[in-house]
Design an enzyme around this catalytic site. Sequence first.
Site, PDB file in Angstrom:
ATOM      1  N   ALA B   8       2.508  58.316  67.583  1.00  0.00           N
ATOM      2  CA  ALA B   8       1.631  57.233  68.033  1.00  0.00           C
ATOM      3  C   ALA B   8       0.227  57.782  68.249  1.00  0.00           C
ATOM      4  O   ALA B   8       0.043  58.743  68.990  1.00  0.00           O
ATOM      5  CB  ALA B   8       2.149  56.628  69.331  1.00  0.00           C
ATOM      6  N   CYS B   9      -0.769  57.184  67.564  1.00  0.00           N
ATOM      7  CA  CYS B   9      -2.155  57.636  67.736  1.00  0.00           C
ATOM      8  C   CYS B   9      -2.973  56.530  68.389  1.00  0.00           C
ATOM      9  O   CYS B   9      -2.482  55.424  68.608  1.00  0.00           O
ATOM     10  CB  CYS B   9      -2.770  58.033  66.394  1.00  0.00           C
ATOM     11  SG  CYS B   9      -2.917  56.668  65.230  1.00  0.00           S
ATOM     12  N   THR B  10      -4.229  56.818  68.668  1.00  0.00           N
ATOM     13  CA  THR B  10      -5.058  55.893  69.441  1.00  0.00           C
ATOM     14  C   THR B  10      -5.228  54.540  68.749  1.00  0.00           C
ATOM     15  O   THR B  10      -4.984  53.500  69.346  1.00  0.00           O
ATOM     16  CB  THR B  10      -6.463  56.501  69.664  1.00  0.00           C
ATOM     17  OG1 THR B  10      -6.297  57.892  69.921  1.00  0.00           O
ATOM     18  CG2 THR B  10      -7.154  55.861  70.821  1.00  0.00           C
ATOM     19  N   THR B  16      -0.816  57.831  62.864  1.00  0.00           N
ATOM     20  CA  THR B  16       0.579  57.634  63.276  1.00  0.00           C
ATOM     21  C   THR B  16       1.516  57.801  62.078  1.00  0.00           C
ATOM     22  O   THR B  16       2.560  58.462  62.165  1.00  0.00           O
ATOM     23  CB  THR B  16       0.746  56.209  63.857  1.00  0.00           C
ATOM     24  OG1 THR B  16      -0.097  56.082  64.999  1.00  0.00           O
ATOM     25  CG2 THR B  16       2.188  55.915  64.234  1.00  0.00           C
TER      26      THR B  16
END
Lengths: 143, 104
Positions: B8-10, B16
């Site tokens: 999970a990325c920003t 992601t």
Amino acid sequence: MIIDQVLIDLDLNAVNKEDAILELVSLAQADSRLKDKERFLKDVLSRESEVSTALGYGIAIPHGKSAGVQEPFIAFGRAKHPIAWANQEVNVIFLIGVPEQNYNNLHLKLIADISRKLIEEDYRQSFQEALTKQEIQDLLINP
Amino acid sequence: MKIVGITACTAGVAHTYMAQAALVKTGKEMGHICRIETQGAMGTEDELSDLEIDQADLVIVGADISVEGLERFDGKPLYKTTVAECVSNPQEVFVQALKLIEEK
């Protein structure tokens, strides 16, 4: 269509990161993908300052999920000269813009598929070797 | 080794999925069975099943934001790292994660 040939530039003149992003943002602006160019530019650059989007292999994927975006898009640029990008050198740049709300999952899915595929060397190399905008478009439409 | 994980990325738009692909590909090359769930702008995808989690020897979480459902892994060795590390150095992520098991 999320990618259009007017969003592709195989001869970016930029010599630094900010100019490269600005050139691609301008393509998106000219193709009516943005409702607030400055806002999007600011969002992308602030994201970039948090975490560099250079992936290694000469590729960077600056992107923003931003209220400045009207229509989701991928703009593609290949620079004539290597560009210093954080601690890397980059010449292939994918600028991705996604609206903050009401976006279409099909677009996100395509961006996700392209992202997954960028892990593969053959796919990455194709972007370095492509001679025409059509080839780039095909690579992006069928990752 | 059976390994499950979450990325999970920003923004949840690109990294992601890149991290997911990198972990699955590298895990396979290293001889592991690897299943990675993504929590991104499209919500949760490739959601891990209870069975997959139950059978897993190890959990890898590559995330720059808080992820949902970590309690599913209670009792499992869990290695936490960043999305960037999964994308740029997947081999090293596995090496470090596997140390959690070796230390036991």
